[in-house]
Design a protein around this motif. Structure first.
Motif, short mmCIF file in Angstrom:
data_model
loop_
_atom_site.label_atom_id
_atom_site.label_comp_id
_atom_site.label_asym_id
_atom_site.label_seq_id
_atom_site.Cartn_x
_atom_site.Cartn_y
_atom_site.Cartn_z
N PRO A 10 -19.54 29.81 25.65
CA PRO A 10 -18.82 30.69 26.13
C PRO A 10 -19.19 31.29 27.37
CG PRO A 10 -18.98 31.05 23.87
CD PRO A 10 -20.14 30.26 24.23
N ALA A 11 -20.60 31.49 27.67
CA ALA A 11 -21.21 32.31 28.65
C ALA A 11 -21.10 31.25 29.79
CB ALA A 11 -22.63 32.52 28.55
N MET A 12 -21.31 29.92 29.66
CA MET A 12 -21.31 29.14 30.84
C MET A 12 -19.93 28.61 31.36
SD MET A 12 -23.71 26.12 29.02
CE MET A 12 -23.33 24.75 30.46
N GLY A 13 -18.89 29.09 30.28
CA GLY A 13 -17.39 28.98 30.65
C GLY A 13 -17.21 30.14 31.53
N ILE A 14 -17.49 31.37 31.28
CA ILE A 14 -17.28 32.56 32.05
C ILE A 14 -17.93 32.39 33.38
CG2 ILE A 14 -17.56 35.06 32.34
CD1 ILE A 14 -17.56 35.24 29.21
N PHE A 15 -19.18 31.93 33.34
CA PHE A 15 -19.93 31.57 34.74
C PHE A 15 -19.27 30.54 35.46
CE2 PHE A 15 -23.06 29.35 37.01
CZ PHE A 15 -23.76 30.55 37.86
N GLY A 16 -18.51 29.62 35.18
CA GLY A 16 -17.90 28.58 35.76
C GLY A 16 -16.80 28.93 36.30
N VAL A 17 -15.97 29.75 35.60
CA VAL A 17 -14.71 30.44 36.02
C VAL A 17 -15.28 31.43 37.03
CG1 VAL A 17 -12.85 32.22 35.48
CG2 VAL A 17 -13.44 30.21 33.93
N ALA A 18 -16.16 32.22 37.13
CA ALA A 18 -16.52 33.25 38.14
C ALA A 18 -16.98 32.34 39.55
CB ALA A 18 -17.62 34.01 37.75
N SER A 23 -15.80 31.11 44.58
CA SER A 23 -15.81 30.14 45.75
C SER A 23 -14.44 29.75 46.39
CB SER A 23 -16.21 29.00 45.30
OG SER A 23 -17.61 28.92 44.58
N LEU A 24 -13.23 29.72 45.59
CA LEU A 24 -11.97 29.57 46.06
C LEU A 24 -11.58 30.76 46.85
CD1 LEU A 24 -9.43 27.81 46.06
CD2 LEU A 24 -8.45 29.27 44.05
N ALA A 25 -11.95 32.02 46.60
CA ALA A 25 -11.72 33.19 47.38
C ALA A 25 -12.36 33.08 48.61
CB ALA A 25 -11.94 34.65 46.42
N TRP A 26 -13.63 32.86 48.77
CA TRP A 26 -14.46 32.49 50.09
C TRP A 26 -13.83 31.62 50.90
CZ3 TRP A 26 -17.44 28.74 52.11
CH2 TRP A 26 -18.12 29.44 53.41
N ILE A 27 -13.51 30.28 50.23
CA ILE A 27 -12.78 29.39 51.05
C ILE A 27 -11.66 29.72 51.71
CG2 ILE A 27 -11.83 26.88 51.07
CD1 ILE A 27 -14.06 26.46 49.07
N PHE A 59 -11.03 38.48 46.76
CA PHE A 59 -12.13 38.70 46.10
C PHE A 59 -11.82 39.48 44.83
CE2 PHE A 59 -14.65 37.07 49.30
CZ PHE A 59 -15.62 36.29 48.87
N ALA A 60 -10.86 40.32 45.01
CA ALA A 60 -10.55 41.28 43.90
C ALA A 60 -9.62 40.60 42.89
CB ALA A 60 -9.49 42.42 44.46
N VAL A 61 -8.79 39.37 43.36
CA VAL A 61 -8.09 38.68 42.29
C VAL A 61 -9.18 37.77 41.66
CG1 VAL A 61 -6.66 36.62 42.20
CG2 VAL A 61 -6.18 38.61 43.56
N ALA A 62 -10.18 37.31 42.34
CA ALA A 62 -11.38 36.58 41.65
C ALA A 62 -11.83 37.46 40.66
CB ALA A 62 -12.16 35.97 42.62
N LEU A 63 -12.44 38.40 40.87
CA LEU A 63 -13.04 39.69 40.04
C LEU A 63 -11.94 39.80 38.61
CD1 LEU A 63 -15.30 41.51 39.42
CD2 LEU A 63 -14.22 43.06 40.69
N ILE A 64 -10.77 40.16 39.12
CA ILE A 64 -9.97 40.24 37.64
C ILE A 64 -9.71 39.32 36.99
CG2 ILE A 64 -7.50 40.74 37.25
CD1 ILE A 64 -7.40 42.43 39.82
#
Length: 265
Positions: A10-18, A23-27, A59-64
């Motif tokens: 589960p933690a790896m899944g959350i980390f992957g989503v983050a 990354s998508l927000a930055w690009i 980045f706000a969308v990515a954080l949410i």
């Protein structure tokens, strides 16, 4: 499946989503920023605030999204559960929010751009060197910085001396003797203003009679300035040549005029 892998999945899944979301927000933010800088119809460099705003929203969308995945909620649920905290923070920083929203409005409407010479409420003038989230920074003629809140700029009258073009018309006003012939008077003052080295030759200076008072005829001499930086130099030159011509042709008022009022009986 090993036990440690099952526990950390589960933690790896959350980390992957983050990682994916940020990354998508930055690009996407980088692409939008590059597109804004390459606009062919842009007169000057777009304000940095606009690209910062787009990046912040992404980045706000990515954080949410990351928080929603971590707590097993949707983005709407995360926002709803934190509504009270947002309201309290909004009240505490309401002045900051007002400045920020005004900065966003100024960036979208673009009444001025980076490098423009502007004047605020006929009191403060300078060249725009930075448009930030909360404030706008001006560099004055004296090489000093003036930092103004964006909400203050949005509420006051603004004059942009660099738009729609850099050159503009201004004028000086003098008093002359009422006994002089208006046609000769206009020719003398017009020719004297043309001797100023830094004003534009086309359009040529113009002379207009604006009224009369106890000091004589009020005459406005209008001329075109190449840019705001040349304003003072052009004014000094025009004044010098006009006053020299007035001395040579004896155009100064000899004594104050007195108006006589007749009362009907």
């Amino acid at each position: 499946m090993p036990e440690w892998l099952r526990l950390t999945q589960p933690a790896m899944g959350i980390f992957g989503v983050a990682i994916g979301s940020f990354s998508l927000a930055w690009i996407t933010g980088a692409i939008v920023s590059a597109a804004l800088k390459r606009r062919p119809d842009s007169r000057t460099k777009p304000p940095k605030l606009l690209s910062d705003l787009v990046s912040a929203c992404l980045f706000a969308v990515a954080l949410i999204t990351t928080i929603g995945v971590a707590f097993g909620q949707s983005g709407a649920g995360v926002i709803a559960s934190s509504g009270l905290i947002i309201a309290v923070l909004g009240f505490a920083v309401r002045s900051v929010v007002a400045d920020t929203l005004s900065g966003i409005a100024l960036s979208l409407e673009a009444p001025f751009r980076m490098g423009d010479w502007i004047e605020i409420n006929d009191e403060v003038s300078g060249r725009v060197v930075e448009i930030g989230w909360r404030t706008t920074r001006l560099l004055t003629r004296n090489s000093t910085n003036i930092i103004l809140p964006n909400s203050q700029i949005a509420r006051q009258r603004l004059t942009n001396f660099s738009a729609p073009q850099r050159h503009y018309r201004t004028q000086i006003e003098v008093h002359v003797d009422v006994s002089k012939e208006p046609e000769k008077l206009g020719a003398i003052l017009r020719d004297s203003a043309k001797r100023a080295e830094n004003i534009l030759t086309q359009p040529a200076p113009e002379v207009h009679l604006t009224g009369m008072d106890q000091f004589g005829l009020r005459v406005a001499i209008s001329y075109w300035v190449p840019s705001f930086l040349d304003d003072r130099k052009c004014r000094d030159q025009v004044l010098f040549h006009v006053l020299t011509a007035m001395q040579q042709h004896d155009l100064f008022t000899k004594q104050p005029l007195h108006a006589h009022h007749q009362t009907d009986r």
